[in-house]
Design an enzyme around this catalytic site. Structure first.
Site, PDB file in Angstrom:
ATOM      1  N   THR A   9       0.807  -1.240   0.078  1.00 28.49           N
ATOM      2  CA  THR A   9      -0.008  -0.106  -0.114  1.00 28.49           C
ATOM      3  C   THR A   9       0.860   1.386   0.199  1.00 28.49           C
ATOM      4  O   THR A   9       1.976   1.285   0.634  1.00 28.49           O
ATOM      5  CB  THR A   9      -0.997   0.208   1.318  1.00 28.49           C
ATOM      6  OG1 THR A   9      -1.765   1.293   1.169  1.00 28.49           O
ATOM      7  CG2 THR A   9      -0.123   0.124   2.448  1.00 28.49           C
ATOM      8  N   LYS A  14      -2.895   3.091   6.266  1.00 24.17           N
ATOM      9  CA  LYS A  14      -3.197   1.706   6.264  1.00 24.17           C
ATOM     10  C   LYS A  14      -2.209   0.699   6.838  1.00 24.17           C
ATOM     11  O   LYS A  14      -2.193  -0.342   7.385  1.00 24.17           O
ATOM     12  CB  LYS A  14      -3.631   1.257   4.765  1.00 24.17           C
ATOM     13  CG  LYS A  14      -4.793   1.637   4.118  1.00 24.17           C
ATOM     14  CD  LYS A  14      -4.814   1.184   2.903  1.00 24.17           C
ATOM     15  CE  LYS A  14      -6.272   1.437   1.917  1.00 24.17           C
ATOM     16  NZ  LYS A  14      -6.107   0.523   0.601  1.00 24.17           N
ATOM     17  N   GLU A  43      -3.269   0.686 -11.822  1.00 25.66           N
ATOM     18  CA  GLU A  43      -4.381   1.469 -11.941  1.00 25.66           C
ATOM     19  C   GLU A  43      -5.523   0.405 -11.604  1.00 25.66           C
ATOM     20  O   GLU A  43      -5.482  -0.741 -11.899  1.00 25.66           O
ATOM     21  CB  GLU A  43      -4.676   1.580 -13.725  1.00 25.66           C
ATOM     22  CG  GLU A  43      -5.297   2.844 -13.821  1.00 25.66           C
ATOM     23  CD  GLU A  43      -5.590   3.046 -15.331  1.00 25.66           C
ATOM     24  OE1 GLU A  43      -6.852   3.283 -15.534  1.00 25.66           O
ATOM     25  OE2 GLU A  43      -4.733   2.804 -16.232  1.00 25.66           O
ATOM     26  N   ASP A  72      -8.074  -3.190  -0.380  1.00 28.10           N
ATOM     27  CA  ASP A  72      -8.773  -2.265  -1.235  1.00 28.10           C
ATOM     28  C   ASP A  72     -10.207  -2.053  -0.323  1.00 28.10           C
ATOM     29  O   ASP A  72     -10.723  -2.738   0.142  1.00 28.10           O
ATOM     30  CB  ASP A  72      -9.257  -2.846  -2.435  1.00 28.10           C
ATOM     31  CG  ASP A  72      -9.707  -1.610  -3.131  1.00 28.10           C
ATOM     32  OD1 ASP A  72      -8.890  -0.534  -3.575  1.00 28.10           O
ATOM     33  OD2 ASP A  72     -10.740  -1.689  -3.734  1.00 28.10           O
ATOM     34  N   SER A  73     -10.170  -0.723  -0.041  1.00 27.82           N
ATOM     35  CA  SER A  73     -11.128  -0.248   0.925  1.00 27.82           C
ATOM     36  C   SER A  73     -12.139   1.003   0.662  1.00 27.82           C
ATOM     37  O   SER A  73     -11.484   1.705  -0.291  1.00 27.82           O
ATOM     38  CB  SER A  73     -10.796  -0.059   2.373  1.00 27.82           C
ATOM     39  OG  SER A  73      -9.448   0.550   2.344  1.00 27.82           O
ATOM     40  N   TYR A 162     -12.181   9.033   5.435  1.00 25.56           N
ATOM     41  CA  TYR A 162     -13.794   9.519   6.090  1.00 25.56           C
ATOM     42  C   TYR A 162     -13.803   9.367   7.507  1.00 25.56           C
ATOM     43  O   TYR A 162     -14.922   9.280   8.032  1.00 25.56           O
ATOM     44  CB  TYR A 162     -14.592   8.628   5.194  1.00 25.56           C
ATOM     45  CG  TYR A 162     -14.610   8.979   3.796  1.00 25.56           C
ATOM     46  CD1 TYR A 162     -15.478   9.934   3.193  1.00 25.56           C
ATOM     47  CD2 TYR A 162     -13.896   8.134   2.957  1.00 25.56           C
ATOM     48  CE1 TYR A 162     -15.494  10.355   1.615  1.00 25.56           C
ATOM     49  CE2 TYR A 162     -13.719   8.468   1.489  1.00 25.56           C
ATOM     50  CZ  TYR A 162     -14.635   9.478   0.926  1.00 25.56           C
ATOM     51  OH  TYR A 162     -14.548   9.599  -0.298  1.00 25.56           O
ATOM     52  N   LYS A 182      -9.906   1.529  17.222  1.00 26.16           N
ATOM     53  CA  LYS A 182     -10.365   1.504  15.796  1.00 26.16           C
ATOM     54  C   LYS A 182      -9.969   0.233  15.265  1.00 26.16           C
ATOM     55  O   LYS A 182     -10.847  -0.433  14.894  1.00 26.16           O
ATOM     56  CB  LYS A 182      -9.708   2.633  14.819  1.00 26.16           C
ATOM     57  CG  LYS A 182     -10.171   2.466  13.609  1.00 26.16           C
ATOM     58  CD  LYS A 182      -9.568   3.500  12.528  1.00 26.16           C
ATOM     59  CE  LYS A 182     -10.185   3.101  11.084  1.00 26.16           C
ATOM     60  NZ  LYS A 182      -9.350   4.004  10.247  1.00 26.16           N
ATOM     61  N   HIS A 187     -13.336  -2.457  10.083  1.00 27.43           N
ATOM     62  CA  HIS A 187     -13.522  -3.203   8.979  1.00 27.43           C
ATOM     63  C   HIS A 187     -12.146  -3.676   8.650  1.00 27.43           C
ATOM     64  O   HIS A 187     -12.040  -5.004   8.479  1.00 27.43           O
ATOM     65  CB  HIS A 187     -13.891  -2.201   7.750  1.00 27.43           C
ATOM     66  CG  HIS A 187     -13.117  -0.989   7.600  1.00 27.43           C
ATOM     67  ND1 HIS A 187     -12.788  -0.213   8.751  1.00 27.43           N
ATOM     68  CD2 HIS A 187     -12.482  -0.384   6.599  1.00 27.43           C
ATOM     69  CE1 HIS A 187     -12.306   0.968   8.188  1.00 27.43           C
ATOM     70  NE2 HIS A 187     -11.995   0.609   6.966  1.00 27.43           N
TER      71      HIS A 187
HETATM   72  P1  ITT Z   1      -3.523   1.802  -1.841  1.00 28.70           P
HETATM   73  O1  ITT Z   1      -4.373   1.589  -2.751  1.00 28.70           O
HETATM   74  O2  ITT Z   1      -2.123   2.221  -2.088  1.00 28.70           O
HETATM   75  O3  ITT Z   1      -3.406   0.983  -0.637  1.00 28.70           O
HETATM   76  P2  ITT Z   1      -5.367   4.092  -1.089  1.00 28.70           P
HETATM   77  O4  ITT Z   1      -5.337   5.047   0.021  1.00 28.70           O
HETATM   78  O5  ITT Z   1      -5.532   4.750  -2.409  1.00 28.70           O
HETATM   79  O6  ITT Z   1      -3.923   3.329  -0.943  1.00 28.70           O
HETATM   80  P3  ITT Z   1      -7.900   2.550  -1.688  1.00 28.70           P
HETATM   81  O7  ITT Z   1      -7.895   2.774  -3.132  1.00 28.70           O
HETATM   82  O8  ITT Z   1      -8.186   1.242  -1.150  1.00 28.70           O
HETATM   83  O9  ITT Z   1      -6.357   2.940  -1.012  1.00 28.70           O
HETATM   84  O10 ITT Z   1      -8.755   3.736  -1.203  1.00 28.70           O
HETATM   85  C1  ITT Z   1      -9.184   3.783   0.152  1.00 28.70           C
HETATM   86  C2  ITT Z   1      -9.714   5.023   0.527  1.00 28.70           C
HETATM   87  O11 ITT Z   1     -11.088   4.640   1.310  1.00 28.70           O
HETATM   88  C3  ITT Z   1      -9.131   5.672   1.263  1.00 28.70           C
HETATM   89  O12 ITT Z   1      -8.319   6.644   0.601  1.00 28.70           O
HETATM   90  C4  ITT Z   1      -9.957   6.692   2.150  1.00 28.70           C
HETATM   91  O13 ITT Z   1     -10.493   7.564   1.624  1.00 28.70           O
HETATM   92  C5  ITT Z   1     -11.165   5.438   2.261  1.00 28.70           C
HETATM   93  N1  ITT Z   1     -10.932   4.519   3.521  1.00 28.70           N
HETATM   94  C6  ITT Z   1     -10.404   3.244   3.341  1.00 28.70           C
HETATM   95  N2  ITT Z   1     -10.346   2.800   4.690  1.00 28.70           N
HETATM   96  C7  ITT Z   1     -10.725   3.831   5.687  1.00 28.70           C
HETATM   97  C8  ITT Z   1     -10.652   3.771   7.071  1.00 28.70           C
HETATM   98  O14 ITT Z   1     -10.166   3.057   7.730  1.00 28.70           O
HETATM   99  N3  ITT Z   1     -11.085   5.170   7.634  1.00 28.70           N
HETATM  100  C9  ITT Z   1     -11.341   6.310   6.712  1.00 28.70           C
HETATM  101  N4  ITT Z   1     -11.392   6.380   5.364  1.00 28.70           N
HETATM  102  C10 ITT Z   1     -11.072   4.786   4.654  1.00 28.70           C
END
Ligand code: ITT
Length: 207
Positions: A9, A14, A43, A72-73, A162, A182, A187
């Protein structure tokens, strides 16, 4: 898992949360930064959290030659039919760094929910995790969710993304939880514990 797991990541928050859960479970973690090569971000072209987690795990495993864990979250808001969902990180599409993007995303979400009362602001964080080998094989996967409602203004300074908007049952936002709390409730924490169980039991229930 004998060698450290590559945590694939670019999001330092994260990485910190993943390390805090997996470390005490005996799974050593290594960051992308510790590699001698810089791997460009892939991508994220898939339509689901699960498929994007696998895409990222495979990408980084192949490029590094290491077993890689990807996350992915995002946030799914019921009244918005699951948006921002897989587009959570780039919802507003503006900001030159992570903090600016997070603030813009939160503002856009608050605007999208203007005039909607609290009963209809139900939402959840979703986290999909995948571990892949350099040959593309998926070793394990897991999913976790974290329910709440979207507040009317950001509150709290912990966490990222968020977190200041997700109001939990006890009235606090996710950004008002200490990092350890947390992880106990979130999740990502739930998905990581499930993943560690399936590694321990040698199971892969993916796909
Ligand atoms: P990587 O793909 O490199 O892991 P990223 O931040 O771009 O980093 P994602 O594409 O999975 O990762 O997007 C996740 C987004 O969802 C993250 O940037 C937050 O905006 C939101 N998110 C995910 N988990 C969260 C959490 O625990 N608390 C708050 N927002 C979260």
């Amino acid at each position: 898992m004998p060698t450290p797991l590559l945590i694939a990541t670019s999001n330092p928050h994260k990485l910190e949360e993943i390390r805090a859960v997996l470390g005490p479970l005996g799974i050593a973690c290594e960051s992308l930064e510790s590699l001698s090569i810089a791997i460009p971000e892939p991508e994220e072209t898939e339509p689901t959290f699960e498929a994007n987690a696998l895409l990222k795990a495979r990408w980084y495993a192949r490029k590094s030659g290491r077993t890689a864990l990807a996350d992915d979250s995002g946030l799914a808001v019921d009244v918005l039919h699951g948006a921002p969902g897989i587009f959570s990180a780039r919802y507003a599409g503006v900001g030159s760094n992570r903090e600016e993007r997070d603030a813009a995303n939160n503002q856009k979400l608050l605007r999208a929910l203007e005039g909607i009362d609290s009963q209809k602001r139900t939402a959840r964080f979703v986290c999909a995790l995948s571990i892949a080998e350099p040959d593309g094989r998926e070793l394990a996967c897991a999913r976790g969710t974290f329910d709440g409602i979207i507040g009317f203004a950001p509150r709290g300074t912990n966490g990222f993304g968020y977190d200041p908007l997700l109001v939990l049952e006890d009235g606090r936002t996710s950004a008002e939880l200490a990092p350890s709390e947390k992880n106990e409730r979130s999740h990502r924490g739930a998905a990581l514990r499930a993943l560690a169980r399936s590694i321990r039991d040698g199971l892969c229930a993916c796909g």
